[in-house]
Write a protein that holds these residues in place. Sequence first.
Motif, mmCIF file in Angstrom:
data_model
loop_
_atom_site.group_PDB
_atom_site.id
_atom_site.type_symbol
_atom_site.label_atom_id
_atom_site.label_comp_id
_atom_site.label_asym_id
_atom_site.label_seq_id
_atom_site.Cartn_x
_atom_site.Cartn_y
_atom_site.Cartn_z
ATOM 1 N N GLN A 47 1.505 4.405 6.334
ATOM 2 C CA GLN A 47 0.263 4.905 5.726
ATOM 3 C C GLN A 47 -0.563 5.799 6.645
ATOM 4 O O GLN A 47 -1.596 6.329 6.229
ATOM 5 N N ARG B 59 -9.389 -0.424 -9.978
ATOM 6 C CA ARG B 59 -8.282 -0.418 -9.019
ATOM 7 C C ARG B 59 -7.154 -1.319 -9.490
ATOM 8 O O ARG B 59 -5.968 -0.992 -9.351
ATOM 9 N N ASN C 185 -14.030 2.633 5.480
ATOM 10 C CA ASN C 185 -15.327 2.206 4.948
ATOM 11 C C ASN C 185 -16.199 1.623 6.061
ATOM 12 O O ASN C 185 -17.371 1.969 6.204
ATOM 13 N N ARG D 34 0.836 -1.210 0.000
ATOM 14 C CA ARG D 34 0.000 0.000 0.000
ATOM 15 C C ARG D 34 0.868 1.256 0.000
ATOM 16 O O ARG D 34 0.512 2.270 0.589
ATOM 17 N N ASP E 25 -11.088 1.508 1.596
ATOM 18 C CA ASP E 25 -10.155 1.211 2.677
ATOM 19 C C ASP E 25 -11.004 0.585 3.781
ATOM 20 O O ASP E 25 -11.986 1.189 4.225
ATOM 21 N N ARG F 35 -8.777 9.326 9.261
ATOM 22 C CA ARG F 35 -8.155 8.098 8.734
ATOM 23 C C ARG F 35 -7.375 7.395 9.840
ATOM 24 O O ARG F 35 -7.499 6.186 10.021
ATOM 25 N N ASP G 124 -11.304 4.303 -3.719
ATOM 26 C CA ASP G 124 -10.538 4.576 -2.506
ATOM 27 C C ASP G 124 -10.936 3.656 -1.356
ATOM 28 O O ASP G 124 -10.698 3.987 -0.189
ATOM 29 N N ARG H 57 -4.962 5.541 -0.452
ATOM 30 C CA ARG H 57 -5.240 4.113 -0.278
ATOM 31 C C ARG H 57 -4.087 3.242 -0.775
ATOM 32 O O ARG H 57 -3.706 2.268 -0.133
#
Length: 435
Positions: free
Chosen positions: A131, A52, A361, A11, A357, A261, A355, A234
Motif C-alpha cells: 500500500q 465504506r 488522519n 486493504r 486512514d 502518505r 478515505d 485506502r
Amino acid sequence: MSKLAIFWFRRDLRLEDNAGLYHALKSGLPLQPIFIFDREILDKLEDKKDARVHFIHRVITELDAQLKALGSCLRVYYGSPSTIWPEILKEFDVAKVFTNHDYEPYALERDGLTRSLVEKAGASFHTFKDQVIFEKDEVVKDDCKPYTVFTPYSRRWKAALKPFFLKSYPTKKYFEAFHTAKPTKIPSLADMGFEPSEIDIPPTDWKAEVIKKYSEQRDFPAVPGTSRLGVHLRFGTISIRQLAREAGALNETYLNELIWRDFYHMILWHFPRVGKGLAFKPDYDQIQWLNDEAAFEKWCKGETGYPIVDAGMRELNATGYMHNRVRMIVASFLTKHLLIDWRWGEAYFAQKLLDFDLAANNGGWQWAAGSGCDAAPYFRVFNPQLQTQKFDPQLKYIRKWVPELDSFNYPRPIVQHELARKRCLETYAAVLKKD
C-alpha cells in the motif's frame, strides 16, 4: 484433501498489481482467496449506513465475480479473525498464508495472533509491502534514524526511487493457479446489521487533465481540481505503484501528496504512540483543552457561524469527503479557535471520511494542532476569513453548502477570531514556553 495456499484480501481489493497476491499465485500451490468482514472493526461503527462498508461489500462482490470467471471464487467470512481463522484452518489443508502489510496498531495485533494460529497449524505466514512505495526504515537519515520533517524525507525518497519500485506485479500471468472451489454465499449487508448508503463513491479512473493542473487548482475547493482517489488508495482498489508511475509523472506536486502518505505511514511505524492517542510531541499532551461539548456539536453540524468551516463540515457529513485545504481550515478552527482536543476531531473524521486512514488522519490532525512531526507552529492560527478570500473569493464553494449564508437563519460566529487567537496562544504558551 490436497494442500493449498490462502491469500487474505484486506486493504488491497484488486487482482491486478497486488504484491502479496503475486507471491501467493507463484507459490506452486493452488490458491484460495478469502476476505473477512471483521467484527472487531464493524461492531465499532455507529452508522449502520456507513458508506465504506457498502463500498467494500460492492467491491468484494465484484472480486468474487471476477474470480468465478476464472473458475475460482472468493470465500467471504463474517466474524472476528481470531475465531474465523481456526475455521479456515480446519476447512482447508493450508500450507501457506499470504497477505499484505498493514501498519495500524490493531492490524499488527491481529496479524500477530493470526500468524501464531497459522504456524501452530503447521503452515507458514507471509506478508508483503503493497500500500506504500517505501515503508518502515527504507527511507531514513544517514544515521539510520527516521525523518521527522517532510521536506528532507521527500528529497531522500525521490533519490531512493528507482523504476523497480514502481513496477507492476504481473499477477495475470499466474491466474491459472487459483483454486477451483465451490462458490459460497457472501454475507449480505443486512446479515451484518448494515444498510445500503446513498453516498456516491468517486470512480477509480483519474483524469490526466486534473493531474496536470493539480499544482494550480488543488487549493480551491470550488474547482474539481483533485483526483478524489483517496478512498481507492485506502482500500487498495487502485495500485499506488500505478498511480505514482503514471500520475506522478505528470505533476510533481501530486507525487508529493503520495509521498506524504508514505511519510505518515513511516511515522506511525517508528512512533507507534501516535496511533494510540498520544501527541508526537509529548509536551502537547499537557495542553488544557476547553472541550466544550456544545461548541463541538456546532462544529460537527457546520453551525459555527464561520462559512468556510461550516461548508467543509456539511460537505463531509453529506458526502464523506472534504477538500484538503478545507480539512486544514476546519482542523485549525477546532483546535485553535475552540481549544478542543485534536483527538475529538480525529475521531469524528475517522467516523465520516470515506478515505479515512489512521496514519494520514492522525498526521493531519496533529499537524493542525501543532503537536505532530513537521507541524505548523502553535502560534500559526488560520484566519477563516482570510482563507476564504484567498481560496474561495467568489464564495462558490461556501454558497453550495451554506445556502442560507445571507439570511437571518445563518448563525452568528460562536467565537471572535482575535479573542480566540489570543486565548489559544496563551493556553499553548502556558505549556510550551520554549516551543
